[in-house]
Design a protein around this motif. Structure first.
Motif, PDB file in Angstrom:
ATOM      1  N   LEU A 113       0.826  -1.204   0.000  1.00 10.12           N
ATOM      2  CA  LEU A 113       0.000   0.000   0.000  1.00 10.12           C
ATOM      3  C   LEU A 113       0.861   1.256   0.000  1.00 10.12           C
ATOM      4  CD1 LEU A 113      -2.900  -0.880   2.379  1.00 10.12           C
ATOM      5  CD2 LEU A 113      -2.970  -0.526  -0.032  1.00 10.12           C
ATOM      6  N   LEU A 114       2.018   1.213   0.690  1.00 13.90           N
ATOM      7  CA  LEU A 114       2.898   2.377   0.694  1.00 13.90           C
ATOM      8  C   LEU A 114       3.356   2.696  -0.719  1.00 13.90           C
ATOM      9  CD1 LEU A 114       5.720   2.667   3.326  1.00 13.90           C
ATOM     10  CD2 LEU A 114       6.013   3.669   1.168  1.00 13.90           C
ATOM     11  N   LEU A 115       3.776   1.650  -1.455  1.00 16.33           N
ATOM     12  CA  LEU A 115       4.277   1.916  -2.801  1.00 16.33           C
ATOM     13  C   LEU A 115       3.147   2.308  -3.746  1.00 16.33           C
ATOM     14  CD1 LEU A 115       6.886  -0.844  -2.845  1.00 16.33           C
ATOM     15  CD2 LEU A 115       7.260   1.562  -2.743  1.00 16.33           C
ATOM     16  N   THR A 116       1.928   1.756  -3.530  1.00 23.21           N
ATOM     17  CA  THR A 116       0.795   2.185  -4.356  1.00 23.21           C
ATOM     18  C   THR A 116       0.503   3.660  -4.128  1.00 23.21           C
ATOM     19  OG1 THR A 116      -0.132   0.005  -4.056  1.00 23.21           O
ATOM     20  CG2 THR A 116      -1.579   1.670  -4.913  1.00 23.21           C
ATOM     21  N   GLY A 117       0.517   4.082  -2.861  1.00 20.37           N
ATOM     22  CA  GLY A 117       0.276   5.491  -2.574  1.00 20.37           C
ATOM     23  C   GLY A 117       1.308   6.382  -3.237  1.00 20.37           C
ATOM     24  N   ALA A 118       2.579   5.960  -3.179  1.00 21.12           N
ATOM     25  CA  ALA A 118       3.625   6.776  -3.785  1.00 21.12           C
ATOM     26  C   ALA A 118       3.432   6.870  -5.297  1.00 21.12           C
ATOM     27  CB  ALA A 118       4.992   6.185  -3.457  1.00 21.12           C
TER      28      ALA A 118
END
Lengths: 491, 79, 227
Positions: A113-118
């Motif tokens: 989810l962190l990388l999707t948000g970025a």
């Protein structure tokens, strides 16, 4: 041509499905971020040549902007997407062996989810959508900092949470004020309507945005959370936070200042703030004993240098700033990954416990040395062209202020060299005190592969910087040509 | 109409200040719940029933429940 | 000294926002996109509730982001709380009296029904997925408070969450697969103010309602289990 929406949607869908794979078998959960980020890497590399000629615009839901949301995949967006996918992919390989205990399923969901948000922050063309994806990035990183669960981790995570939540409130207030005045949320449409920054009603949202995004980007007065958060997180998460999250915060701030407001009068202030951040980061890093805190303060310093370069606002300056950003992402991730494994072997985070590791763990120590030299800016590695470009861009402008600031930057580089060489000296030139474990231990394969690949990139791009400078020059022109951006979204 | 809104806003301000002043944390949580409820009613007066429903369900019921569980785990009286 | 500085900073921020708000008049006819949503919302998306047409139709991607934020918060809470040891002091929890116990057991399905009604009729009456999901979660909170020996099965709540999230993304990808954009409204719009109208909006709202309800209930479950 693949639709750029899939770059955001496929990792999101896979993050939702991780518990399902957990029902089948607990061992295959750790391969899901690997698969998702590999997909992202392939798709964004295939989109690259097409994006360099003309930015790809995608609208969502079948409604034209400004009534619907649109994504703008321009050169700078796809550059960031490739960086995020590459670093995320390599760190997910590192996490196969590094994350062993506790509840692994939740780690992998939050990481994805962190990388999707970025990825969502850098690809979007709508200011409220940017805020939503920025929130996904922030909230996943708050929980990942507290992943180990001991007292210092939770305290660092709470500090980060409170400051980050205040920053997000300020951004939301800024969005509200802009929407109330202009009645639209699309970045190109707002940019077309904002004429000058000097009236109070436009100046207040600009200040709110810079403060809010500055909390995540760790600019001078707002960076008190960073040393604790990056040193208490697991090392793979420290690599992603230092390498991706703060750069994405800096991107959001720069996108708002350059494209949305077109504010050239505040750039001098940002430049001074960047140099102050650089000096504070390097001076504090010089006094640290704990290696992860030292690397975290070094991140603060490098962000200050990037902010200085990006606020010179000439094509050469922004190219230099973006080159420094790429070099910092690759170099700092390598440093955190190598340091993480060395901490795991030696059991403590102090620099004095790394003495003699050059013989015990040859590959890891060599990788750490290469990363350190690259951040300082020594010639065959990727840090050197970046810093050279920044200094040349500032001297090209021929103003007295810039020359004084360049003096401070070179002073900070000398301090940086001093503390990195201290670590390299401990690795190679000191003898180990505890003579029990003298055998040479090679790290497991899943830790060596990402370290080797990152080292390879640092050396290759350092020798031929022309490989990426074309991309960076077109990214710089996208940021500077506000009128072209507005015309391409809203004809 | 204006009188009712004025009374409600004043009650909201009094209750928010009371949430800061109370030493018994359960009473402070209840005062915060009253602020959320009055906000829900004011949203309804401003002709936004969706937001009023969301504020009542989340702000008044769930957030208060989470605060009470949190107070139960730590201490009840603040010095 | 520090308090004085903080109060000064808050006054500066408040002053700045007030000066900026003076330029925005309250209640004038809506500009640009607000106008378009009110006038053309019903015919373009098919739902009579204009808030729903904005939340799921025009800005559906933001709604996907919002439920992801809630998902990240729930998983993060689970990850951090999972590291606490359960309190070893076994406090005597007094069971509730017969009237409270029976009342809670009676009210639970009624509140679930109200919540389900709100999110199924999201495109007709005020309400929608978030509101319905929050009401469902408060039904679970009531069960935890009144009948202290009943618990939610964790696998069931994870499965419901997964089905909700995947339905939303699958509906969007079907729109992409038929050649249009992501989240394109590909089902027929039908008559406004009928139950089966507005294309994909009821399906999306049911998915959101289930997902939000199970997430918030999961938060309550995590907190009560470990305290």
């Amino acid at each position: 041509m693949v639709n750029p929406v899939l770059l955001i949607v496929i990792p999101l869908g896979l993050a939702f499905v991780v518990p399902f794979f957990g029902f089948i078998s607990k061992k295959i959960e750790k391969f899901i971020p690997f698969v998702a980020l590999f997909f992202n890497l392939i798709v964004s590399l295939r989109l690259f040549p097409r994006v360099l000629e003309q930015p790809v615009h995608v609208s969502i839901g079948g409604f034209v902007p400004p009534f619907g949301i649109n994504l703008v995949a321009g050169p700078i967006g796809i550059l960031f997407t490739v960086l995020i996918a590459l670093v995320g992919f390599l760190v997910s390989i590192y996490a196969f062996d590094y994350i062993k205990e506790k509840d692994q399923e939740k780690y992998h969901i939050l990481y994805l989810l962190l990388l999707t948000g970025a990825t969502g922050v850098v690809l979007t063309g709508d200011i409220f959508n940017l805020f939503v994806f920025f929130e996904i990035l922030c909230i996943s990183s708050y929980s990942l900092v507290a992943y180990f669960g001991d007292k210092t981790s939770i305290e660092s995570a709470v500090k980060y949470l409170i400051q980050g939540a205040l920053g997000s409130c300020l951004i939301l207030m800024g969005i509200g004020l802009l929407y109330g005045q202009f009645g639209t949320l699309n970045m190109a449409d707002l940019a077309g309507n904002i004429k000058s920054v000097h009236s109070v009603s436009i100046f207040v949202p600009l200040v709110l945005f810079i403060t809010g995004f500055g909390v995540e980007a760790a600019i001078f007065p707002l960076n008190a959370w960073l040393p604790d958060a990056h040193s208490s997180a697991p090392s793979s998460i420290s690599a992603v936070l230092s390498g991706i999250a703060i750069e994405v915060g800096l991107y959001a701030m720069i996108r708002v200042v350059f494209t949305l407001f077109g504010a050239s009068s505040i750039l001098t202030f940002l430049m001074l703030l960047g140099v102050i951040t650089l000096l504070i980061g390097e001076l504090c890093a010089f006094c640290q004993e704990n290696i992860k805190r030292m690397l975290a303060y070094s991140s603060i310093g490098q962000i200050g240098l990037m902010l200085f370069a990006l606020s010179i606002a000439s094509s050469y300056g922004i190219t230099g700033g973006l080159f420094q950003l790429v070099s910092h992402t690759l170099g700092k991730s390598l440093l955190f990954l190598a340091a993480g494994y060395m901490i795991y072997r030696s059991g403590s985070m102090n620099i004095s416990s790394f003495e003699g590791m050059g013989k015990r763990m040859p590959y890891t120590a060599l990788a750490f040395t290469i990363g350190a030299f690259s951040i300082v800016g020594l010639p065959p590695f990727i840090g050197f062209p970046g810093k050279l470009m920044i200094v040349k861009a500032a001297l090209f402008e021929q103003e007295m202020l810039y020359t004084v600031l360049i003096f401070f930057i070179l002073l900070a580089t000398v301090i940086e060299g001093a503390y990195y060489f201290r670590v390299v000296q401990a690795l190679y030139f000191k003898e180990e005190k505890n003579t029990q474990n003298q055998k040479r231990e090679i790290a497991p394969l899943s830790i060596l592969i990402p370290i080797f690949i990152l080292t390879g990139f640092i050396v290759v791009i350092g020798i031929y910087p022309k490989l990426i400078t074309d991309v960076l020059v077109s990214s710089a022109s996208e940021l500077l040509n506000r009128a072209d951006y507005i015309k391409s979204v809203m004809p | 109409m204006l009188i009712i809104v004025t009374i409600l806003v004043l009650l909201m301000i009094v209750s928010a200040i009371a949430a800061l002043i109370f030493k018994d944390l359960i009473s402070a949580v209840i005062a915060a719940c009253i602020v959320s409820l009055i906000a829900a009613v004011l949203f309804y007066f401003l002709q936004a029933p969706d937001v009023a429903m969301a504020e009542a369900a989340i702000g008044a019921a769930l957030v208060t429940g989470i605060f009470v569980i949190a107070v139960k785990r730590t201490k009840r009286f603040e010095e | 000294m520090r308090k004085l500085f903080v109060i000064l900073l808050l006054l500066i921020i408040a002053g700045g926002i007030t000066l900026s708000l003076k330029e925005i008049p309250f209640g004038i006819p809506k500009t640009k996109i607000g106008d378009h949503f009110i006038n053309k919302g019903v015919e373009e998306t098919g739902s009579v509730n204009i808030v729903t047409s904005v939340v799921v139709g025009y800005r559906g991607f933001d709604t996907l982001g919002e439920i992801t934020v809630l998902f990240a918060a729930t998983i993060g809470l689970g990850a951090v709380i999972g590291t606490f040891r359960k309190n070893s002091v076994n406090r005597e929890v007094e069971a509730a009296s017969l009237i409270v116990y029976t009342g809670c057991r009676f009210l639970f399905p009624v509140i679930l029904l109200v919540g389900t009604y709100i999110f199924i009729h999201g495109h007709l009456t005020p309400g929608g997925g978030f509101q319905g999901g929050a009401i469902i979660a408060s039904a679970f909170l009531l069960m935890y408070l009144g009948c202290s020996n009943k618990r939610i099965k964790e696998n069931l709540s994870k499965t419901v969450e997964m089905i909700g999230g995947l339905t939303f993304i699958a509906v969007g990808i079907i729109g992409l697969a038929i050649g249009q954009d992501f989240l394109f409204n590909f089902l027929p719009k039908g008559e406004p103010a009928e139950l089966l109208s507005a294309g994909i909006i009821p399906i999306v709202y049911i998915a959101i309602g289930l997902k939000v309800g199970s997430e918030l209930a999961g938060i309550i479950d995590n907190l009560i289990q470990k305290s």
